[in-house]
Design an enzyme around this catalytic site. Sequence first.
Site, PDB file in Angstrom:
ATOM      1  N   GLY A  20      50.639  50.999  42.840  1.00  0.00           N
ATOM      2  CA  GLY A  20      51.696  50.412  42.009  1.00  0.00           C
ATOM      3  C   GLY A  20      51.765  48.896  42.142  1.00  0.00           C
ATOM      4  O   GLY A  20      52.850  48.316  42.219  1.00  0.00           O
ATOM      5  N   GLY A  24      54.133  44.918  35.147  1.00  0.00           N
ATOM      6  CA  GLY A  24      53.843  44.728  33.721  1.00  0.00           C
ATOM      7  C   GLY A  24      52.783  45.683  33.200  1.00  0.00           C
ATOM      8  O   GLY A  24      52.572  45.772  31.997  1.00  0.00           O
ATOM      9  N   LEU A  26      52.300  49.364  32.889  1.00  0.00           N
ATOM     10  CA  LEU A  26      53.215  50.506  33.006  1.00  0.00           C
ATOM     11  C   LEU A  26      52.564  51.702  33.695  1.00  0.00           C
ATOM     12  O   LEU A  26      53.217  52.432  34.441  1.00  0.00           O
ATOM     13  CB  LEU A  26      53.726  50.905  31.615  1.00  0.00           C
ATOM     14  CG  LEU A  26      54.405  49.781  30.801  1.00  0.00           C
ATOM     15  CD1 LEU A  26      54.937  50.322  29.475  1.00  0.00           C
ATOM     16  CD2 LEU A  26      55.518  49.094  31.576  1.00  0.00           C
ATOM     17  N   ASN A 103      37.632  42.273  33.477  1.00  0.00           N
ATOM     18  CA  ASN A 103      38.316  41.149  34.118  1.00  0.00           C
ATOM     19  C   ASN A 103      37.405  40.365  35.066  1.00  0.00           C
ATOM     20  O   ASN A 103      37.867  39.468  35.769  1.00  0.00           O
ATOM     21  CB  ASN A 103      39.533  41.642  34.910  1.00  0.00           C
ATOM     22  CG  ASN A 103      40.500  42.419  34.051  1.00  0.00           C
ATOM     23  OD1 ASN A 103      40.688  43.610  34.259  1.00  0.00           O
ATOM     24  ND2 ASN A 103      41.083  41.769  33.074  1.00  0.00           N
ATOM     25  N   HIS A 130      46.432  41.341  44.476  1.00  0.00           N
ATOM     26  CA  HIS A 130      45.319  42.239  44.818  1.00  0.00           C
ATOM     27  C   HIS A 130      44.069  41.922  44.017  1.00  0.00           C
ATOM     28  O   HIS A 130      42.967  42.264  44.436  1.00  0.00           O
ATOM     29  CB  HIS A 130      45.718  43.708  44.642  1.00  0.00           C
ATOM     30  CG  HIS A 130      45.962  44.149  43.227  1.00  0.00           C
ATOM     31  ND1 HIS A 130      47.046  43.734  42.496  1.00  0.00           N
ATOM     32  CD2 HIS A 130      45.261  44.964  42.413  1.00  0.00           C
ATOM     33  CE1 HIS A 130      47.007  44.290  41.294  1.00  0.00           C
ATOM     34  NE2 HIS A 130      45.923  45.029  41.213  1.00  0.00           N
ATOM     35  N   ARG A 131      44.220  41.252  42.868  1.00  0.00           N
ATOM     36  CA  ARG A 131      43.058  40.934  42.050  1.00  0.00           C
ATOM     37  C   ARG A 131      42.513  39.533  42.356  1.00  0.00           C
ATOM     38  O   ARG A 131      41.361  39.232  42.048  1.00  0.00           O
ATOM     39  CB  ARG A 131      43.421  41.085  40.571  1.00  0.00           C
ATOM     40  CG  ARG A 131      43.956  42.500  40.251  1.00  0.00           C
ATOM     41  CD  ARG A 131      43.478  43.055  38.957  1.00  0.00           C
ATOM     42  NE  ARG A 131      42.033  43.153  38.909  1.00  0.00           N
ATOM     43  CZ  ARG A 131      41.345  43.563  37.850  1.00  0.00           C
ATOM     44  NH1 ARG A 131      41.994  43.926  36.753  1.00  0.00           N
ATOM     45  NH2 ARG A 131      40.024  43.614  37.861  1.00  0.00           N
ATOM     46  N   GLU A 165      42.061  35.826  33.165  1.00  0.00           N
ATOM     47  CA  GLU A 165      41.797  37.259  33.322  1.00  0.00           C
ATOM     48  C   GLU A 165      40.483  37.676  32.672  1.00  0.00           C
ATOM     49  O   GLU A 165      40.220  38.861  32.447  1.00  0.00           O
ATOM     50  CB  GLU A 165      42.980  38.067  32.766  1.00  0.00           C
ATOM     51  CG  GLU A 165      44.301  37.766  33.477  1.00  0.00           C
ATOM     52  CD  GLU A 165      44.537  38.558  34.771  1.00  0.00           C
ATOM     53  OE1 GLU A 165      44.161  39.731  34.839  1.00  0.00           O
ATOM     54  OE2 GLU A 165      45.102  37.968  35.727  1.00  0.00           O
ATOM     55  N   HIS A 233      47.203  42.751  29.117  1.00  0.00           N
ATOM     56  CA  HIS A 233      45.999  42.050  28.651  1.00  0.00           C
ATOM     57  C   HIS A 233      45.909  42.240  27.143  1.00  0.00           C
ATOM     58  O   HIS A 233      46.315  43.291  26.618  1.00  0.00           O
ATOM     59  CB  HIS A 233      44.723  42.652  29.272  1.00  0.00           C
ATOM     60  CG  HIS A 233      44.540  42.357  30.726  1.00  0.00           C
ATOM     61  ND1 HIS A 233      44.127  43.311  31.630  1.00  0.00           N
ATOM     62  CD2 HIS A 233      44.683  41.211  31.420  1.00  0.00           C
ATOM     63  CE1 HIS A 233      44.034  42.762  32.837  1.00  0.00           C
ATOM     64  NE2 HIS A 233      44.381  41.489  32.731  1.00  0.00           N
ATOM     65  N   CYS A 350      38.418  48.462  29.640  1.00  0.00           N
ATOM     66  CA  CYS A 350      38.639  47.728  30.901  1.00  0.00           C
ATOM     67  C   CYS A 350      37.461  47.905  31.838  1.00  0.00           C
ATOM     68  O   CYS A 350      37.179  47.028  32.652  1.00  0.00           O
ATOM     69  CB  CYS A 350      39.862  48.259  31.639  1.00  0.00           C
ATOM     70  SG  CYS A 350      41.385  48.138  30.737  1.00  0.00           S
TER      71      CYS A 350
HETATM   72  O1  SUG Z   1      44.834  44.445  36.473  1.00  0.00           O
HETATM   73  N1  SUG Z   1      45.313  47.815  37.360  1.00  0.00           N
HETATM   74  C1  SUG Z   1      44.559  46.812  36.617  1.00  0.00           C
HETATM   75  C2  SUG Z   1      44.114  47.346  35.273  1.00  0.00           C
HETATM   76  C3  SUG Z   1      43.166  46.390  34.590  1.00  0.00           C
HETATM   77  C4  SUG Z   1      42.878  46.788  33.183  1.00  0.00           C
HETATM   78  N2  SUG Z   1      41.950  45.896  32.624  1.00  0.00           N
HETATM   79  C5  SUG Z   1      41.933  45.500  31.332  1.00  0.00           C
HETATM   80  N3  SUG Z   1      42.966  45.711  30.554  1.00  0.00           N
HETATM   81  N4  SUG Z   1      40.910  44.863  30.918  1.00  0.00           N
HETATM   82  C6  SUG Z   1      45.405  45.543  36.430  1.00  0.00           C
HETATM   83  O2  SUG Z   1      46.614  45.668  36.211  1.00  0.00           O
HETATM   84  C7  SUG Z   1      46.425  48.685  39.331  1.00  0.00           C
HETATM   85  C8  SUG Z   1      46.237  48.724  40.822  1.00  0.00           C
HETATM   86  C9  SUG Z   1      47.280  49.535  41.531  1.00  0.00           C
HETATM   87  O3  SUG Z   1      48.432  49.552  41.107  1.00  0.00           O
HETATM   88  O4  SUG Z   1      46.938  50.175  42.556  1.00  0.00           O
HETATM   89  C10 SUG Z   1      45.582  47.629  38.641  1.00  0.00           C
HETATM   90  O5  SUG Z   1      45.189  46.666  39.261  1.00  0.00           O
END
Ligand code: SUG
Length: 419
Positions: A20, A24, A26, A103, A130-131, A165, A233, A350
């Site tokens: 989680g 943003g 969902l 990304n 985390h990213r 991103e 995104h 993604c």
């Molecule tokens: O960055 N989810 C990613 C999903 C990325 C989707 N990518 C594109 N739309 N291109 C993010 O939000 C969730 C990780 C977690 O909650 O454990 C996460 O990072």
Amino acid sequence: MALVEINFDGLVGPSHNYAGLSLGNLASASHGGDPSYPRAAALQGLDKMRHNLALGLTQGFFAPLPRPNPGFLSALGLGTPRDATETRLRAAAWSASAMWTANAATVSPAPDTADGRCHLTAANLVTMPHRSQEWPDTVRQLRLAFADHAHFVVHDAVPACFGDEGAANHMRMAAHHDAAGIELFVYGRPGGPFPARQHEQASRAVARIHGLNAERTLFIEQSAEAIAAGAFHNDVVAVANERVLFTHEAAFADPQGTYAAIRAALPEAEIVVVPTSAVSLADAIKSYLFNAQLLSLPTGEMALVIPTEAWETPSVRTWLDGMLASNGPIRRVLPVDVRQSMANGGGPACLRLRVVADPATVDPRFLLDPARIDALAAVVAQTWPAQIDPTDLGSTTLAQTVHDARYALLATAGLTELA
Ligand code: SUG
């Protein structure tokens, strides 16, 4: 060989879990705390790669990044968490989020750039902690895959003051993949309930670094309504391929101005707009209709690879049936099961980074054929954890399992220099 589109899918890493972490997003928020199934997740991803290969397309992959990330943990001085915040930070170090390679970087193919080489800029992903740890390891991998300097230039991420991103907020349109195209950079403005992850200045920096022609480069504002509804995104509400843009009516702040600018820059553009009256923004975001791979098949037809969730959403299905019955440019709809990724907000689009290039110029260790996919799948089946509960994060036994699983994968792929 001519330039073709190559899709590089991120192989879902052995630490795939639901923490989680993405405000943003969902799906990430609603699945936080659920058990995850890394082995099933990675096999779903490999099945999608197999599916696209069987369509006659060129398919590549990127390996998972090292997790839990020891550098991230030590830079934060994290040991055993003492509170909920530290627990979340530790989960960040375990995140397999690099699987969403849309990304990883922004890619400008050779026909669009001043020096005639394909430029890739790693995304700094600074909005989500985390990213933000991904890009140095991503750059190492990109520099291996695209080491041929006659054809590729790989740039470090733009400065952290401007969130970037990558390809998730960038679209390219062209008469054909190998023709000079127009590049569309979609940025958000802060101020809404959720973070606007793509900063306009990051997009402008990437366009300058890549040597794009200003007349063929558009900077487009994402609609605040879409971000507030969960389109963290742009690729959650729009996707482009060659001359076609497939978009929700509410994707852009100024839809009519955006469509007019696209048509002025690329006269052959065809814009397929899904109106809110047919598919609400909420249904579009929940079903991930637009987080689809819009692909040009060798037959010359265009196909839309959608998540099964979209196919099962009544409003979306009705709209797609109508589209297929009409004479539009998208002739086929192909659902795929990527449910494990979807539960964290990552659909088919993604999971892949598109690179238009001659496959002969790419390091072959990153390109796939059915036998190589089978070999990767065998490693996953043998070594990836079957299940991770969020409370498992931090276990030294699990950390060793995840490390060993990734190493086995790298050994099979001939990529141990990434270990
Ligand atoms: O960055 N989810 C990613 C999903 C990325 C989707 N990518 C594109 N739309 N291109 C993010 O939000 C969730 C990780 C977690 O909650 O454990 C996460 O990072």
